[in-house]
Design a protein around this motif. Sequence first.
Motif, mmCIF file in Angstrom:
data_model
loop_
_atom_site.group_PDB
_atom_site.id
_atom_site.type_symbol
_atom_site.label_atom_id
_atom_site.label_comp_id
_atom_site.label_asym_id
_atom_site.label_seq_id
_atom_site.Cartn_x
_atom_site.Cartn_y
_atom_site.Cartn_z
ATOM 1 N N HIS A 126 28.147 56.951 29.594
ATOM 2 C CA HIS A 126 29.385 57.388 28.944
ATOM 3 C C HIS A 126 30.559 57.408 29.907
ATOM 4 O O HIS A 126 31.698 57.227 29.488
ATOM 5 N N ALA A 127 30.275 57.664 31.188
ATOM 6 C CA ALA A 127 31.359 57.710 32.171
ATOM 7 C C ALA A 127 30.795 57.368 33.544
ATOM 8 O O ALA A 127 29.618 57.619 33.824
ATOM 9 N N HIS A 136 31.140 64.376 29.886
ATOM 10 C CA HIS A 136 30.605 63.260 30.684
ATOM 11 C C HIS A 136 31.587 62.829 31.782
ATOM 12 O O HIS A 136 31.160 62.428 32.869
ATOM 13 N N VAL A 137 32.884 62.876 31.501
ATOM 14 C CA VAL A 137 33.863 62.456 32.516
ATOM 15 C C VAL A 137 33.733 63.339 33.756
ATOM 16 O O VAL A 137 33.652 62.856 34.894
ATOM 17 N N THR A 141 41.679 58.839 34.544
ATOM 18 C CA THR A 141 40.573 58.096 33.933
ATOM 19 C C THR A 141 41.080 56.746 33.437
ATOM 20 O O THR A 141 42.276 56.597 33.130
ATOM 21 N N GLU A 200 35.824 55.503 31.767
ATOM 22 C CA GLU A 200 35.217 55.956 30.507
ATOM 23 C C GLU A 200 34.595 54.770 29.801
ATOM 24 O O GLU A 200 35.254 53.744 29.591
#
Length: 339
Positions: A40-41, A133-134, A312, A337
């Motif tokens: 996810h990241a 997740h980030v 991001t 991302e």
Amino acid sequence: MTANTMKAIQQDRFGGPEVLRYDDAPIPELKPGEVLVRVHAVGINPPDWYLRDGYKMLPPAWRPQLTFPLILGTDISGVVASVADDVGAFTVGDEVYAMTRFPDGAAGGSRAYAEYVSVPASDVALKPAGIDHVHAAAAPMSLLTAWQFLVDLGHDEPNPLQPTRHEPVPLVGRTVLVNGAAGGVGHFAVQVAKLKGARVIAIASGKHETLLRELGADEIIDYTKTAPEDVVRDIDLVVDSVGGPTTDRFLRTIRRGGALFPVFPLGFSSAEEARRLGVTVSATQVRSNGAQLAELGRLLDDGTIRVVIDSTYPLADAGRAHERAARGHIQGKLVLEVR
Ligand SMILES: NC(=O)c1ccc[n+]([C@@H]2O[C@H](COP(=O)([O-])OP(=O)(O)OC[C@H]3O[C@@H](n4cnc5c(N)ncnc54)[C@H](OP(=O)(O)O)[C@@H]3O)[C@@H](O)[C@H]2O)c1
């Protein structure tokens, strides 16, 4: 894209951010001992751009030999998509984070800039539920570096940087100076030193002052206005997360019996002076460690340690993220991302 392909950032030659291309690649095959993670990241770290560029800062004999196409990256957060038969610790659907195969995969074996990555189960921990997740992807390499330097090395592998094992030093009641305090490693080093009872002096450019106070720094030196080596003395420990040849100037800020930990030790050339001053100089190379990420996950989960995000980018824009990295003065972490 077919059923067995994914999107990934790949490169066919060494070079600047322009060599990074978003394209189809095979989904990794699961081997014994591994889990396959739907990413996810992806957290970005300096070894990513060192490898992108062919590790030009290393002497030619040290540069890794590798094959193209290359996929960069080590730090991920995502969801377990499949699990090898011999892995009991994780199940499909678990949210996990990891620093993948470092340093063993440093020559291109980690392959995290992708929709799927296979990871040795021993590198993986459950993602702290309290962060997304980030933030989870941003933590592994930088936080493990701070932890392995300052608290617990966490392994008995030979040290590639020095003949002796790196030993953390006591922190309770000590004064710790962190250089590069707002960067990936630095912002965690400030928090870990505070957590372990130290008084922390943070060195960073002035724009990071508010953040560093929030993270617990007791004193801040803006290196663009004041040379820290001119104004501090009797430090117990300097953690230099900038490092390189300029590390030497910190020797005179440290008390006899104190220590200097250069997180980027290449270029340090004053071992003789350090001996004369009675200062221990020690470094280590961060290693993947799922058990430590599980322990640290509890501190991330309850907010004891905070992950700061500089910016991001979508995975497809990894080149732009690397351009951002090249401009320097990062506050916290850069993250890609994936979904
Ligand atoms: N030994 C290991 O295993 C290990 C592991 C991870 C990283 N590293 C190394 O550690 C270094 C730092 O990594 P990172 O991920 O923290 O990098 P980063 O996120 O880019 O952080 C570097 C920080 O240093 C600050 N800085 C730049 N020049 C400075 C100066 N002259 N004085 C004080 N601060 C300065 C920057 O912001 P401001 O200039 O705005 O203050 C930035 O916040 C890299 O060289 C990396 O290769 C080693």
